[in-house]
Design a protein around this motif. Structure first.
Motif, PDB file in Angstrom:
ATOM      1  N   SER A 116      -2.050  17.596  -7.440  1.00 18.36           N
ATOM      2  CA  SER A 116      -2.828  16.489  -7.997  1.00 18.36           C
ATOM      3  C   SER A 116      -4.270  16.503  -7.471  1.00 18.36           C
ATOM      4  O   SER A 116      -5.220  16.454  -8.262  1.00 18.36           O
ATOM      5  CB  SER A 116      -2.120  15.162  -7.727  1.00 18.36           C
ATOM      6  N   PRO A 117      -4.471  16.612  -6.158  1.00 17.43           N
ATOM      7  CA  PRO A 117      -5.859  16.733  -5.671  1.00 17.43           C
ATOM      8  C   PRO A 117      -6.528  18.037  -6.110  1.00 17.43           C
ATOM      9  O   PRO A 117      -7.699  18.021  -6.510  1.00 17.43           O
ATOM     10  CB  PRO A 117      -5.705  16.708  -4.150  1.00 17.43           C
ATOM     11  N   GLU A 118      -5.773  19.129  -6.071  1.00 18.58           N
ATOM     12  CA  GLU A 118      -6.343  20.423  -6.487  1.00 18.58           C
ATOM     13  C   GLU A 118      -6.920  20.358  -7.892  1.00 18.58           C
ATOM     14  O   GLU A 118      -7.921  20.991  -8.203  1.00 18.58           O
ATOM     15  CB  GLU A 118      -5.223  21.463  -6.545  1.00 18.58           C
ATOM     16  N   LEU A 119      -6.237  19.620  -8.750  1.00 14.10           N
ATOM     17  CA  LEU A 119      -6.648  19.559 -10.151  1.00 14.10           C
ATOM     18  C   LEU A 119      -7.566  18.379 -10.436  1.00 14.10           C
ATOM     19  O   LEU A 119      -7.999  18.176 -11.565  1.00 14.10           O
ATOM     20  CB  LEU A 119      -5.401  19.483 -11.047  1.00 14.10           C
ATOM     21  N   GLY A 120      -7.852  17.589  -9.420  1.00 18.44           N
ATOM     22  CA  GLY A 120      -8.713  16.426  -9.639  1.00 18.44           C
ATOM     23  C   GLY A 120      -8.038  15.344 -10.456  1.00 18.44           C
ATOM     24  O   GLY A 120      -8.693  14.580 -11.156  1.00 18.44           O
ATOM     25  N   ILE A 121      -6.718  15.267 -10.361  1.00 20.80           N
ATOM     26  CA  ILE A 121      -5.997  14.199 -11.070  1.00 20.80           C
ATOM     27  C   ILE A 121      -6.167  12.885 -10.306  1.00 20.80           C
ATOM     28  O   ILE A 121      -6.452  11.847 -10.879  1.00 20.80           O
ATOM     29  CB  ILE A 121      -4.515  14.579 -11.240  1.00 20.80           C
ATOM     30  N   VAL A 122      -6.011  12.952  -9.001  1.00 18.53           N
ATOM     31  CA  VAL A 122      -6.261  11.757  -8.183  1.00 18.53           C
ATOM     32  C   VAL A 122      -7.765  11.654  -7.944  1.00 18.53           C
ATOM     33  O   VAL A 122      -8.455  12.656  -7.742  1.00 18.53           O
ATOM     34  CB  VAL A 122      -5.484  11.826  -6.846  1.00 18.53           C
ATOM     35  N   LEU A 123      -8.271  10.439  -8.019  1.00 15.87           N
ATOM     36  CA  LEU A 123      -9.697  10.178  -7.793  1.00 15.87           C
ATOM     37  C   LEU A 123      -9.825   8.902  -6.966  1.00 15.87           C
ATOM     38  O   LEU A 123      -8.915   8.064  -6.969  1.00 15.87           O
ATOM     39  CB  LEU A 123     -10.416   9.963  -9.134  1.00 15.87           C
TER      40      LEU A 123
END
Ligand code: SF4
Lengths: 467, 217
Positions: free
Chosen positions: A112-119
């Motif tokens: 999720s962080p790797e893909l920038g899903i969480v912000l």
């Protein structure tokens, strides 16, 4: 009125209030095959639709095969239905699925962080107890149950009893070979496994600022073992740098606009917390657990405690049960415990920086005879990057198995496991009875400590490994 | 939708261990199907069956004792339901027949899962639990506690204790309300909130992807 970071996010997402609970808007919903498929399936069977498929993401991590050269199936026949149902339901609902052979596949809290899903500032839920990991980015991220997941999917909201607020202020800085994992175990040892029950824990202070984002994730990950509702760290330049350019993060202009908003995401100077704790990072030493609960954490040079030392926390039968399960006696030095297994992986410690630090200890050394050592990168992307920079061959030359990404031996779901009675030093987050296989004995530690122990053949202090 | 809960008098099983985690309640390997049922058999499998002997019951384990047959109330030590968030733990308890859990404290997700599935989690302090457990153990089939949600009380022998439960949880359990159906009625309000929010935080709504939209590919 001065408010905490948590309250700012809560207020921005509060649609309505009902007796003691808030109806909160959810920005992101994440699913994995172990709990996500059943939620999607029963939602559909009840005649409901996924409200906003574009804001839902699914991955395969929990029961996938992680052995080299895996195919698209599960490890063990019994796990196949979870994969198949998730595949079918995600497709039917129009949800993005990072399937086993997808470059973006991996443990949900790693990708999720790797893909920038969480912000920063988002609300994010996943039917998985370690979802709080993603609070490292200044999001309000928490774990939910399956029925809650159905509610989330169908309405893009959840009814949430308002949690309390707790701040853990960390002064000083961590010493060499002492990591966020050790800090987390130190805190859990100090506060107990219910030390943050009902609270959103904000980690703050100079020592937290100095942690890179991957270390912040490790810290937030372990807050689950304090029974926290969620963990959160205010976003800063390092957070923005990490996220900029990630595939699902906002593109250029929108990112800058978002960033102006994110810069306001911190607790006001005189915001009040329901509970405040202070610790000094400089005092933290490499930690390892001795029992069957993460709160059984001690500095690595300590000995298995007498009952008197833990009497305030557990009953005597529970203490004795833990000792007998772990095959230990009071007074035994932790550093002398011979190990049969070493595991580096899990959403706690399977990111590139974790593997780099472990590799520094493994470089030019060999795992002790008789020790089964396994490294499972947290995502396919981590695996590829680690291979590209030569880490994989360091692990392999040292005698580690080098795996495909997934949860793997972090938890036993009927597939692979260590053998009954085996003692494992593990970079995971839970040392419960049977967690890594029936009758297995897990000692939680940092990746450095796992690497040092694999080489020594007994629980070993990573500081010596670096000399 | 969960069944409404008002009051129950039933056999209680006493399992006074602390930190009973969801993997102890339903070991991961016992979750074989993508379903909410078929789990009762795996309930407490690691404790209930003799190790390495298949499904041979361990006679020492409380649920295998003849005196505890038909238990619908479970009394435990603190931090019940810690560990993994798997809702199967609650489904397994409910399918086995439990309707009430009594403990000094519960894991938060587990507690929420209980309420959502019509299982009443009640908090009593450790002293009250010790007394209650002692009374039950004397003769489980005859010494059946009465648990009243309407009155928020547990009555056992000569004792009677009030227990705490959040107003929302109490209401949901009493009425057997499905939260989802309730929230769906607020669809208009949710949509209006999102429309306004999208203007304030467009980045939360525009979920990009590397090569255009790859949904359904
Ligand atoms: S790595 Fe372990 S703790 Fe993390 S999500 Fe997977 S099973 Fe859970």
């Amino acid at each position: 009125m001065p408010t905490t970071l948590f309250e700012k996010i809560w207020n921005a997402h509060l649609i309505a209030e009902t007796s003691g609970a808030g109806l909160l808007l959810l920005d992101r919903i994440l699913l994995h095959e172990r709990t996500g498929g059943v939620a999607l399936q029963s939602l559909r069977e009840a005649g409901h639709r996924v409200a906003n498929p574009a804001r839902v993401f699914a991955t395969m991590d929990h029961v996938v095969d992680t052995r080299p050269g895996r195919n698209s199936g599960a490890l063990g026949k019994s796990a196949n239905p979870f994969i198949e149902v998730t595949r079918r339901e995600a497709r039917g609902a129009g949800i993005r699925l990072f399937d086993i052979d997808d470059d973006r596949q991996g443990i949900v809290h790693v990708i999720s962080p790797e893909l920038g899903i969480v912000l920063p500032g988002l609300t994010l839920v996943c039917p998985d107890s370690h979802t709080g990991t993603q609070g490292a980015f200044g999001a309000l991220a928490w774990g939910i149950g399956s029925t809650e997941a159905e509610h989330a999917l169908a309405t893009q909201t959840l009814r949430v009893p308002k949690p309390g607020t707790m701040r853990v202020w960390v002064e000083g800085s961590l010493q060499r070979a002492v990591t966020a994992k050790d800090l987390a175990l130190h805190l859990i040892g100090m506060l107990g496994s219910a030390g943050s029950r009902g609270f959103v824990v904000e980690f703050a202070g100079p020592a937290v600022r100095k942690l890179d984002l991957e270390a912040r994730m490790t810290l937030c990950n372990m807050a689950t073992e304090l029974a926290a509702f969620a963990a959160i760290i205010a976003p800063d330049e390092a957070t923005f740098e990490y996220l900029r350019g990630r595939p699902f993060a906002p593109a250029a202009d929108l990112f800058d606009r978002a960033m102006r908003d994110w810069q306001e995401l911190h607790s006001d100077p005189d915001a009040r917390f329901d509970l405040e704790i202070q610790v000094n990072a400089s005092e933290v030493r490499p930690m390892v657990t001795w029992g069957t609960n993460p709160q059984d954490a001690l500095p690595i040079d300590a000995a298995v405690p007498e009952y008197s030392a833990v009497a305030g926390r557990v009953s005597r039968p529970a203490y004795e049960r833990a000792l007998s399960y772990m095959g230990l006696k009071a007074g035994q030095r932790l550093e002398e415990l011979p190990v049969d297994g070493a595991f580096i992986g899990a959403c706690t410690n399977s990111r590139l920086s974790d593997l780099r630090r472990a590799a520094m200890i493994l470089e030019g050394r060999r795992v002790a005879p008789g020790v089964r050592a396994i490294c499972v990168p947290g995502s396919t992307s981590v695996k590829r990057l680690a291979e590209a920079e030569g880490l994989a061959s360091v692990f392999e030359r040292a005698g580690f198995e080098w795996r495909e990404s997934g949860c793997s031996l972090c938890f036993f779901a009927g597939g692979e496991s260590f053998a009954p009675g085996q003692r494992i030093v593990s970079s995971t987050n839970r040392n419960f009875e049977g967690r890594q296989g029936p009758q297995t004995r897990t000692h939680l530690a940092s990746p450095e400590t796992v690497a040092a122990s694999a080489i020594a053949g007994h629980v070993a202090d990573p500081r010596q490994g670096l000399d | 939708m969960p069944q409404p809960f008002a009051e129950l008098t039933a056999v209680a099983a006493v399992l006074l261990r602390e930190n009973i985690d969801t993997d102890a309640i339903i070991p991961s390997r016992e979750i074989r199907a993508v379903a909410k049922t078929g789990l009762a058999d795996g309930l407490f499998a690691n404790w209930r069956y003799l190790p390495g002997r298949g499904r041979t019951p361990d006679p020492e384990f409380v649920l295998n004792k003849p005196a505890c047959q038909g238990s619908r109330i479970l009394i435990t030590g603190e931090n019940l339901g810690c560990g993994s968030s798997r809702e199967q733990a609650v489904w397994a308890l409910a399918e086995y027949g439990f309707r009430v859990l009594i403990a000094p404290s519960f894991n938060t997700i587990f507690h929420r899962n209980c309420v959502r599935n019509g299982l009443l989690p009640t908090r009593l302090d450790s002293e009250a639990i010790a007394r209650l457990a002692a009374w039950v153990i004397e003769d489980p089939q005859r010494h059946r506690p009465l648990v009243s949600l309407a009155n928020q009380r547990i009555v056992a022998g000569g004792d009677s204790w009030p227990f705490e439960i959040a107003a929302e949880a109490r209401e949901a359990l009493l009425e057997g309300l499905g939260e989802l159906e309730q929230t769906l009625k607020l669809a208009g309000r949710i949509a209006a909130f999102q429309a306004a929010d999208q203007l304030r935080r467009p980045w939360a709504y525009e979920v990009g992807s590397p090569n255009g939209d790859d949904l359904n590919d």
